[in-house]
Design a protein around this motif. Structure first.
Motif: not given
Length: 189
Positions: A30-50
């Motif tokens: 997901v991070a690769e497709n958005v063009g962001i770092g994986k840690s940025t995803i965790y700023e918005y979502f606590e887990s893959k399930n979230d």
């Protein structure tokens, strides 16, 4: 401009619509497709399930929007019926997602069970309400006999669902929607 959170959700939706399984969706992908770092995803979502839950709820809202994409009042019975069938046929793009969703994601489903149940009920209610309004137009326009319509509601539902599930050829959607319309007229008269 879409927020980063919205972009993340939209990427997950695209992956799901393109037959990527829940198991194969990773935060890295997901991070690769958005063009962001994986840690940025965790700023918005606590887990893959979230993240998957948020994407699923957004997808449910898209389905509601797609099935309600036109104002029924602007069209006569035939036009509104055919438009609604065509809107339903567009839902095929969500077919693989629905299969994946219900396949074996018990932990994922359990966490937000009530929310998903509410969204599924809302989708069902929207479709039921829209077809009731459309078929009532057919009665008002004297194209459908009221007593026959009310006696054949299960047959009508089965016909519509069967047409949607069985038809795989998008080029034939218009012909199929007209065939379903003509069959409903025969069935209810």
């Amino acid at each position: 401009m879409a927020s980063t959170k919205d972009k993340i959700i939209e990427i997950v939706i695209e992956l799901l619509k393109n037959n990527v399984s829940f198991d194969d969706i990773s935060m890295n992908k997901v991070a690769e497709n958005v063009g962001i770092g994986k840690s940025t995803i965790y700023e918005y979502f606590e887990s893959k399930n979230d993240l998957l839950s948020s994407a699923t709820l957004r997808l449910a809202d898209c389905i509601i929007s797609d099935t309600s994409s036109f104002d029924i009042d602007k069209y006569n019975f035939k036009e509104s019926f055919i438009r609604q069938i065509l809107a339903l046929l567009k839902l095929r793009e969500y077919k693989n997602f629905a299969f994946e969703f219900f396949k074996n994601n018990h932990n994922y489903l359990t966490e937000k069970k009530e929310v998903f149940a509410e969204r599924l009920k809302k989708i069902t209610d929207v479709l039921k309400d829209r077809f009731t309004i459309i078929l009532d137009k057919g009665i008002t326009e004297k194209l459908i006999i009221k007593d026959n319509y009310y006696g054949e509601t299960n047959m009508i539902k089965s016909l519509i669902i069967g047409a949607i599930v069985s038809n795989q050829n998008e080029q034939e959607d218009e012909n199929l929607s007209v065939d379903v319309y003509n069959t409903i007229l025969k069935l209810c008269n």
